[in-house]
Design a protein around this motif. Structure first.
Motif, PDB file in Angstrom:
ATOM      1  N   LYS A 127      23.833 -15.530  24.095  1.00  0.00           N
ATOM      2  CA  LYS A 127      23.779 -17.392  24.451  1.00  0.00           C
ATOM      3  C   LYS A 127      23.400 -17.141  22.853  1.00  0.00           C
ATOM      4  CE  LYS A 127      23.523 -17.542  29.635  1.00  0.00           C
ATOM      5  NZ  LYS A 127      22.672 -18.281  30.582  1.00  0.00           N
ATOM      6  N   TYR A 128      22.036 -16.907  22.337  1.00  0.00           N
ATOM      7  CA  TYR A 128      21.536 -17.309  21.526  1.00  0.00           C
ATOM      8  C   TYR A 128      22.721 -17.535  19.725  1.00  0.00           C
ATOM      9  CZ  TYR A 128      17.613 -16.023  24.158  1.00  0.00           C
ATOM     10  OH  TYR A 128      16.215 -15.980  24.992  1.00  0.00           O
ATOM     11  N   LEU A 129      23.253 -16.028  19.818  1.00  0.00           N
ATOM     12  CA  LEU A 129      24.401 -16.055  19.166  1.00  0.00           C
ATOM     13  C   LEU A 129      24.942 -16.764  19.012  1.00  0.00           C
ATOM     14  CD1 LEU A 129      24.980 -14.035  16.713  1.00  0.00           C
ATOM     15  CD2 LEU A 129      26.338 -12.533  17.992  1.00  0.00           C
ATOM     16  N   CYS A 130      25.794 -17.120  20.367  1.00  0.00           N
ATOM     17  CA  CYS A 130      27.170 -18.038  20.308  1.00  0.00           C
ATOM     18  C   CYS A 130      26.205 -19.749  20.434  1.00  0.00           C
ATOM     19  CB  CYS A 130      27.596 -18.090  21.689  1.00  0.00           C
ATOM     20  SG  CYS A 130      28.327 -16.861  22.404  1.00  0.00           S
ATOM     21  N   ASP A 131      25.810 -19.790  20.052  1.00  0.00           N
ATOM     22  CA  ASP A 131      24.553 -21.342  20.230  1.00  0.00           C
ATOM     23  C   ASP A 131      24.459 -21.499  18.630  1.00  0.00           C
ATOM     24  OD1 ASP A 131      24.885 -22.887  22.533  1.00  0.00           O
ATOM     25  OD2 ASP A 131      24.041 -21.499  23.810  1.00  0.00           O
ATOM     26  N   SER A 132      23.954 -20.594  18.195  1.00  0.00           N
ATOM     27  CA  SER A 132      23.156 -20.863  16.469  1.00  0.00           C
ATOM     28  C   SER A 132      24.547 -20.722  16.741  1.00  0.00           C
ATOM     29  CB  SER A 132      22.944 -19.024  16.298  1.00  0.00           C
ATOM     30  OG  SER A 132      21.940 -18.125  16.874  1.00  0.00           O
ATOM     31  N   GLN A 133      23.941 -21.493  14.299  1.00  0.00           N
ATOM     32  CA  GLN A 133      24.762 -22.719  13.525  1.00  0.00           C
ATOM     33  C   GLN A 133      24.557 -21.792  12.277  1.00  0.00           C
ATOM     34  OE1 GLN A 133      23.023 -26.294  14.870  1.00  0.00           O
ATOM     35  NE2 GLN A 133      24.904 -27.239  14.542  1.00  0.00           N
ATOM     36  N   GLY A 134      26.316 -21.036  11.596  1.00  0.00           N
ATOM     37  CA  GLY A 134      25.903 -20.779  10.353  1.00  0.00           C
ATOM     38  C   GLY A 134      27.146 -20.413   9.918  1.00  0.00           C
ATOM     39  N   ASN A 135      27.137 -19.947   9.375  1.00  0.00           N
ATOM     40  CA  ASN A 135      28.530 -19.054   7.980  1.00  0.00           C
ATOM     41  C   ASN A 135      28.867 -17.769   8.406  1.00  0.00           C
ATOM     42  OD1 ASN A 135      29.340 -21.739   7.417  1.00  0.00           O
ATOM     43  ND2 ASN A 135      28.111 -21.969   5.554  1.00  0.00           N
ATOM     44  N   SER A 136      27.769 -17.811   8.270  1.00  0.00           N
ATOM     45  CA  SER A 136      27.625 -15.668   8.734  1.00  0.00           C
ATOM     46  C   SER A 136      25.986 -15.052   9.627  1.00  0.00           C
ATOM     47  CB  SER A 136      27.604 -14.920   7.857  1.00  0.00           C
ATOM     48  OG  SER A 136      26.017 -15.156   7.307  1.00  0.00           O
ATOM     49  N   LYS A 137      26.295 -14.086  10.133  1.00  0.00           N
ATOM     50  CA  LYS A 137      24.962 -13.778  11.495  1.00  0.00           C
ATOM     51  C   LYS A 137      23.533 -13.353  10.343  1.00  0.00           C
ATOM     52  CE  LYS A 137      27.758 -10.616  14.971  1.00  0.00           C
ATOM     53  NZ  LYS A 137      27.153  -9.356  15.524  1.00  0.00           N
ATOM     54  N   ASP A 138      24.350 -13.459   9.548  1.00  0.00           N
ATOM     55  CA  ASP A 138      22.500 -13.022   7.984  1.00  0.00           C
ATOM     56  C   ASP A 138      21.590 -15.311   8.278  1.00  0.00           C
ATOM     57  OD1 ASP A 138      22.832 -10.979   7.734  1.00  0.00           O
ATOM     58  OD2 ASP A 138      24.259 -10.645   6.180  1.00  0.00           O
ATOM     59  N   THR A 139      22.801 -15.717   8.371  1.00  0.00           N
ATOM     60  CA  THR A 139      22.406 -17.523   7.507  1.00  0.00           C
ATOM     61  C   THR A 139      22.278 -17.631   8.845  1.00  0.00           C
ATOM     62  OG1 THR A 139      24.729 -17.682   7.327  1.00  0.00           O
ATOM     63  CG2 THR A 139      23.430 -17.374   5.519  1.00  0.00           C
ATOM     64  N   GLN A 140      22.819 -17.546  10.354  1.00  0.00           N
ATOM     65  CA  GLN A 140      22.946 -18.157  11.965  1.00  0.00           C
ATOM     66  C   GLN A 140      21.353 -18.855  11.789  1.00  0.00           C
ATOM     67  OE1 GLN A 140      25.810 -15.753  14.073  1.00  0.00           O
ATOM     68  NE2 GLN A 140      26.945 -17.558  14.320  1.00  0.00           N
ATOM     69  N   THR A 141      21.601 -20.438  12.924  1.00  0.00           N
ATOM     70  CA  THR A 141      20.015 -20.251  13.023  1.00  0.00           C
ATOM     71  C   THR A 141      19.728 -21.084  13.861  1.00  0.00           C
ATOM     72  OG1 THR A 141      19.332 -20.904  10.786  1.00  0.00           O
ATOM     73  CG2 THR A 141      17.990 -22.064  12.423  1.00  0.00           C
ATOM     74  N   LEU A 142      19.233 -20.434  15.181  1.00  0.00           N
ATOM     75  CA  LEU A 142      19.098 -21.325  16.513  1.00  0.00           C
ATOM     76  C   LEU A 142      17.676 -22.243  16.275  1.00  0.00           C
ATOM     77  CD1 LEU A 142      20.213 -21.357  19.388  1.00  0.00           C
ATOM     78  CD2 LEU A 142      18.276 -20.078  20.070  1.00  0.00           C
ATOM     79  N   LYS A 143      18.236 -23.927  16.595  1.00  0.00           N
ATOM     80  CA  LYS A 143      17.013 -24.444  16.615  1.00  0.00           C
ATOM     81  C   LYS A 143      17.198 -25.438  17.852  1.00  0.00           C
ATOM     82  CE  LYS A 143      19.377 -26.868  12.163  1.00  0.00           C
ATOM     83  NZ  LYS A 143      20.049 -27.703  11.990  1.00  0.00           N
ATOM     84  N   TYR A 144      15.481 -25.664  17.871  1.00  0.00           N
ATOM     85  CA  TYR A 144      15.154 -25.998  19.282  1.00  0.00           C
ATOM     86  C   TYR A 144      15.691 -26.324  20.329  1.00  0.00           C
ATOM     87  CZ  TYR A 144      11.950 -26.829  23.294  1.00  0.00           C
ATOM     88  OH  TYR A 144      11.373 -27.405  24.084  1.00  0.00           O
TER      89      TYR A 144
END
Length: 400
Positions: A127-144
């Protein structure tokens, strides 16, 4: 049709109420409390949240702590860029963490340790991965705000939360205990390998068994072992494969002490068709000679190999004594290896490796010592793997 109430597969006696599905934002709020006067906390995916060691603090001695976030015991802390990897946990301490972390403070009375386990479950990580934002896994961020919108199924009963925590913490305690024993044994073995074999230029080791005083003799590896290469039958000829002769490839060895059975097997026709040789059981140390030089294993049953090996068929020497020299042989082979596409050590080169040898009786004593030590290390490694599998199963079955 009425939706079936969610309950876990394993439950403690006395708890029967269905679990609730709640948004994390109903259970936690983002805390941005700041301070520089509290103890710095380290956040580790493997170890959790704990006071930073002196070495941790010294990594950036000039850093300002003004913007560090306050963490209270019971807060949930996560790394917004590594949340999907499991970089989340509950804190058992008061302290401060880097602004790179999000601090989620409970809005209701709950057992945060239970949620520390719940929030690491594979379905939550997805779920965190799906809701994270970013162009790649290395830059994906899960904001609060996205974290707060994620739903989790939880036990409403605080006592049930505490029971789950106590169970999983006891398993974690056992894992830590066996990990420490394992680590100590590995360190002890490394030390003994250095002290029970002579250093370069010396003829006696630092530590010896009582009764042995003669200097060790300098010989070449060829004096105690026949170096045997391998070969591969035609992979397009089905008559050569799926037989009953073990045939090893380098990737199969891993960290195993013994080679018990190969992944692929060849027929007698396949064996006869190529340059591979039959290697005797309990006298052969498989030795990878390319693309990962120096992986070793003692052969338990007669077998052959592909051309990625230069195996040692031991003659007048103790097999486990020679096996205990694996790291020394590997280091020497890596230094002598050559090749334009990949590094490789030839059998002729390996034959010339200088080795120090005591009497056969002393070899047997040393071999027996390291065999027993390796058995202890393997025992704790297996216990660790068993406990980790038990924990994985409990995490799967104790949450809905």
């Amino acid at each position: 049709m009425t939706e079936q109430a969610k309950v876990p597969a394993i439950r403690f006696a006395g708890f029967t109420d269905p679990w609730e599905q709640r948004k994390l934002g109903e259970l936690f709020f983002e805390s941005n409390e700041r301070s520089s006067s509290m103890e710095i906390l380290s956040v580790s995916v493997a170890k959790g949240i704990y006071p930073a060691s002196e070495s941790d603090r010294d990594t950036n001695p000039g850093a300002s702590l003004v913007n560090y976030k306050v963490v209270h015991k019971g807060d949930v802390v996560y790394n917004s860029m590594r949340m999907w990897q499991g970089a989340v946990g509950s804190s058992d301490y008061d302290g401060i963490v880097s602004p790179a972390y999000v601090v989620a403070r409970p809005t209701i009375e709950l057992d945060s340790t239970c949620f520390g386990y719940l929030l690491k479950r594979p379905e939550m990580l997805y779920k965190y991965l799906c809701d994270s934002q970013g162009n790649s896994k290395d830059t994906q961020t899960l904001k609060y705000d996205r974290f707060a919108d994620i739903e989790a199924t939880m036990p409403a009963n605080l006592e049930e939360q505490r029971a789950i925590s106590a169970c999983l913490e006891s398993v974690d305690h056992l894992i830590t205990l066996h990990q420490r024993k394992y680590d100590k044994l590995v360190i002890f073995k490394k030390s003994m390998l250095e002290k029970m074999f002579p250093k370069d230029g010396e003829s006696v080791p630092e530590i010896r068994f009582a009764g042995f005083t003669d200097p060790w003799e300098q010989r070449e590896l060829v004096d105690i072992a026949e170096i045997v290469g391998g070969g591969t039958p035609d992979t397009n000829n089905s008559n050569y494969w799926d037989g009953d002769i073990d045939w090893y490839a380098p990737a199969e060895l891993g960290n195993n002490i013994y080679a018990e059975s190969s992944t692929r097997k060849i027929t007698q026709a396949g064996f006869d068709s190529c340059s591979t040789k039959m290697l005797p059981a309990d006298k052969t140390i498989l030795f990878t000679s390319r693309a990962g030089i120096g992986n070793t294993a003692i052969l338990r049953h007669s077998a052959c190999t592909n051309q990625g090996f230069q195996s040692l068929v031991i003659g007048d020497a103790d097999v486990y004594f020679v096996y205990s020299m694996s790291e020394r042989i590997k280091k020497w082979a890596e230094e002598k290896a050559s090749g334009s596409t990949f590094l490789e050590i030839s059998g002729r080169q390996l034959e010339t490796m200088p080795v120090n040898l005591p009497s056969l009786v002393e070899q047997q004593a040393i071999g027996s010592f390291f065999s027993h030590l390796d058995d202890l290390i393997t025992l704790h490694q297996r216990k660790l793997e068993l406990l980790q599998n038990i924990k994985k199963s409990l995490l799967d079955k104790m949450f809905a």
